[in-house]
Design a protein around this motif. Structure first.
Motif, PDB file in Angstrom:
ATOM      1  N   THR A 150       0.801  -1.226   0.000  1.00 31.30           N
ATOM      2  CA  THR A 150       0.000   0.000   0.000  1.00 31.30           C
ATOM      3  C   THR A 150       0.832   1.274   0.000  1.00 31.30           C
ATOM      4  N   SER A 151       2.163   1.146   0.037  1.00 29.34           N
ATOM      5  CA  SER A 151       3.021   2.330   0.045  1.00 29.34           C
ATOM      6  C   SER A 151       4.449   1.913  -0.269  1.00 29.34           C
ATOM      7  N   LEU A 152       5.316   2.886  -0.498  1.00 29.91           N
ATOM      8  CA  LEU A 152       6.725   2.573  -0.719  1.00 29.91           C
ATOM      9  C   LEU A 152       7.327   1.965   0.540  1.00 29.91           C
ATOM     10  N   ALA A 153       6.956   2.500   1.685  1.00 25.09           N
ATOM     11  CA  ALA A 153       7.465   1.951   2.947  1.00 25.09           C
ATOM     12  C   ALA A 153       7.049   0.490   3.107  1.00 25.09           C
ATOM     13  N   ASP A 154       5.854   0.172   2.624  1.00 24.58           N
ATOM     14  CA  ASP A 154       5.343  -1.192   2.725  1.00 24.58           C
ATOM     15  C   ASP A 154       6.172  -2.161   1.885  1.00 24.58           C
ATOM     16  N   VAL A 155       6.742  -1.658   0.774  1.00 22.55           N
ATOM     17  CA  VAL A 155       7.606  -2.496  -0.060  1.00 22.55           C
ATOM     18  C   VAL A 155       8.784  -2.999   0.777  1.00 22.55           C
ATOM     19  N   LYS A 156       9.354  -2.081   1.560  1.00 24.01           N
ATOM     20  CA  LYS A 156      10.506  -2.440   2.393  1.00 24.01           C
ATOM     21  C   LYS A 156      10.083  -3.367   3.539  1.00 24.01           C
ATOM     22  N   THR A 157       8.958  -3.045   4.151  1.00 23.13           N
ATOM     23  CA  THR A 157       8.475  -3.851   5.274  1.00 23.13           C
ATOM     24  C   THR A 157       8.241  -5.306   4.873  1.00 23.13           C
ATOM     25  N   LYS A 158       7.703  -5.485   3.669  1.00 23.62           N
ATOM     26  CA  LYS A 158       7.388  -6.828   3.195  1.00 23.62           C
ATOM     27  C   LYS A 158       8.578  -7.515   2.529  1.00 23.62           C
ATOM     28  N   GLY A 159       9.707  -6.778   2.404  1.00 26.41           N
ATOM     29  CA  GLY A 159      10.879  -7.350   1.775  1.00 26.41           C
ATOM     30  C   GLY A 159      10.680  -7.665   0.305  1.00 26.41           C
ATOM     31  N   ALA A 160       9.813  -6.903  -0.342  1.00 18.48           N
ATOM     32  CA  ALA A 160       9.500  -7.150  -1.750  1.00 18.48           C
ATOM     33  C   ALA A 160      10.557  -6.526  -2.655  1.00 18.48           C
ATOM     34  N   LYS A 161      10.764  -7.122  -3.825  1.00 25.01           N
ATOM     35  CA  LYS A 161      11.706  -6.577  -4.792  1.00 25.01           C
ATOM     36  C   LYS A 161      11.108  -5.350  -5.468  1.00 25.01           C
ATOM     37  N   LEU A 162      11.914  -4.292  -5.550  1.00 26.03           N
ATOM     38  CA  LEU A 162      11.493  -3.044  -6.158  1.00 26.03           C
ATOM     39  C   LEU A 162      12.260  -2.827  -7.457  1.00 26.03           C
ATOM     40  N   GLY A 163      11.569  -2.391  -8.493  1.00 25.83           N
ATOM     41  CA  GLY A 163      12.216  -2.119  -9.768  1.00 25.83           C
ATOM     42  C   GLY A 163      12.194  -0.639 -10.101  1.00 25.83           C
ATOM     43  N   ALA A 164      13.153  -0.211 -10.928  1.00 25.68           N
ATOM     44  CA  ALA A 164      13.210   1.182 -11.382  1.00 25.68           C
ATOM     45  C   ALA A 164      13.982   1.226 -12.694  1.00 25.68           C
ATOM     46  N   GLN A 165      13.812   2.316 -13.413  1.00 28.80           N
ATOM     47  CA  GLN A 165      14.554   2.476 -14.657  1.00 28.80           C
ATOM     48  C   GLN A 165      15.960   2.981 -14.370  1.00 28.80           C
ATOM     49  N   ALA A 166      16.916   2.398 -15.056  1.00 31.69           N
ATOM     50  CA  ALA A 166      18.322   2.740 -14.840  1.00 31.69           C
ATOM     51  C   ALA A 166      18.591   4.213 -15.107  1.00 31.69           C
ATOM     52  N   GLN A 167      19.413   4.807 -14.247  1.00 31.58           N
ATOM     53  CA  GLN A 167      19.918   6.171 -14.391  1.00 31.58           C
ATOM     54  C   GLN A 167      18.815   7.220 -14.407  1.00 31.58           C
ATOM     55  N   THR A 168      17.719   6.927 -13.737  1.00 32.29           N
ATOM     56  CA  THR A 168      16.633   7.890 -13.631  1.00 32.29           C
ATOM     57  C   THR A 168      16.556   8.438 -12.213  1.00 32.29           C
ATOM     58  N   THR A 169      15.813   9.527 -12.074  1.00 31.12           N
ATOM     59  CA  THR A 169      15.628  10.087 -10.738  1.00 31.12           C
ATOM     60  C   THR A 169      14.797   9.138  -9.875  1.00 31.12           C
ATOM     61  N   GLY A 170      13.948   8.340 -10.539  1.00 33.86           N
ATOM     62  CA  GLY A 170      13.190   7.345  -9.784  1.00 33.86           C
ATOM     63  C   GLY A 170      14.106   6.344  -9.124  1.00 33.86           C
ATOM     64  N   GLU A 171      15.102   5.872  -9.863  1.00 36.64           N
ATOM     65  CA  GLU A 171      16.082   4.951  -9.306  1.00 36.64           C
ATOM     66  C   GLU A 171      16.886   5.637  -8.204  1.00 36.64           C
ATOM     67  N   ASP A 172      17.266   6.876  -8.451  1.00 37.71           N
ATOM     68  CA  ASP A 172      18.026   7.628  -7.438  1.00 37.71           C
ATOM     69  C   ASP A 172      17.222   7.776  -6.148  1.00 37.71           C
TER      70      ASP A 172
END
Length: 283
Positions: A150-172
């Motif tokens: 339900t949130s970005l923090a929840d991704v970490k809490t659940k230990g889920a894999k997170l994806g992002a586009q390389a060399q983007t501010t999203g990845e940063d």
């Protein structure tokens, strides 16, 4: 990109061992072939006579992507306005995004400007000159509806894999929050990684998500779990010191805002127009 910064690396054809460029058809095309004067209206010097050469990185809908055999999108439409003012036509080169940050293709004379949903940052300003900002961007956390996230923090809490586009501010941004995201080369690859289950959530520019969720199958399966306002703004870039072209871009943007063209294009490519959110200030 987010942004954004980065964008996809889909290289269609290599022209040298170290750089990849391919000319693809934009919304308009030029038959000039490079003959004649390279000076356009307003004293703007162009790398090729009769055309405004734009470097981008495909695909990055809704800003630029191939639709019905033509490169189209919000960025393309705005730069077409610049080309019209200059009395030339826009041509597009599909190039690796990492070169946009360094200004490599601008410095080499391969293109006049870069338009790739690129976030304005102080670091990038060291290598290129940005236009006035033309778009306010936020990051979205997109997840499978069955994930329970339900949130970005929840991704970490659940230990889920997170994806992002390389060399983007999203990845940063993801890295700044303590994540070690799975890196994908393009926005399409990011979303495919989510679709295939390679990752459980992705951080990506919200406009990209908006476009993706217009497809009913995607909307039925995925949802935005979090929206992150990182204060990002997109700008077009020119070679350091190219004040004439930068001024021409800024004028076209200002004119489009004043006469309603910007609003029309925004609603066509992005969605409902919020004038306060989309109002560019000088960079």
């Amino acid at each position: 990109m987010n942004t954004h910064l980065g964008r996809r690396t889909r290289i269609l054809a290599a022209t040298t061992a170290t750089a990849a460029l391919v000319l693809v058809a934009a919304c308009t095309s030029s038959d000039d072939g490079g003959s004649g004067s390279k000076t356009a209206a307003g004293g703007v010097e162009l790398v090729k006579a009769g055309q405004l050469t734009t470097c981008t990185h495909l695909p990055y809908p809704p800003f630029q992507s191939e639709i019905d055999g033509k490169v189209q999108g919000f960025d393309v439409a705005l730069i077409d306005l610049v080309a019209k003012d200059l009395g030339v036509q826009q041509e597009i080169l599909d190039t690796p995004f990492e070169n946009f940050k360094t200004g490599a293709f601008l410095n080499s004379g391969a293109c006049d400007l870069a338009a790739a949903g690129m976030t304005i940052t102080e670091e990038r300003k060291k290598n290129v000159d940005f236009s006035d900002p033309y778009f306010d961007a936020t990051q979205a956390v997109l997840v499978d509806k069955k994930s329970g996230i339900t949130s970005l923090a929840d991704v970490k809490t659940k230990g889920a894999k997170l994806g992002a586009q390389a060399q983007t501010t999203g990845e940063d941004y993801a890295k700044s929050q303590g994540f070690d995201p799975v890196s994908f080369e393009s926005s399409d690859a990011v979303l495919n990684g989510l679709r295939s289950g390679q990752v459980k959530a992705v951080v990506i520019d919200y406009p990209v998500v908006q476009g993706w969720l217009k497809d009913k199958a995607n909307a039925d399966a995925f949802e935005v779990a979090d929206n992150i306002n990182t204060g990002e703004q997109y700008g077009f870039t020119v070679k350091k010191g190219n004040t004439e072209l930068r001024a021409a871009i800024n004028k076209a943007l200002a004119d489009a805002k004043a006469d309603g063209t910007y609003k029309k294009l925004y609603e066509q490519w992005i969605g409902p127009y919020d004038q306060a959110a989309a109002s560019p200030a000088a960079s």
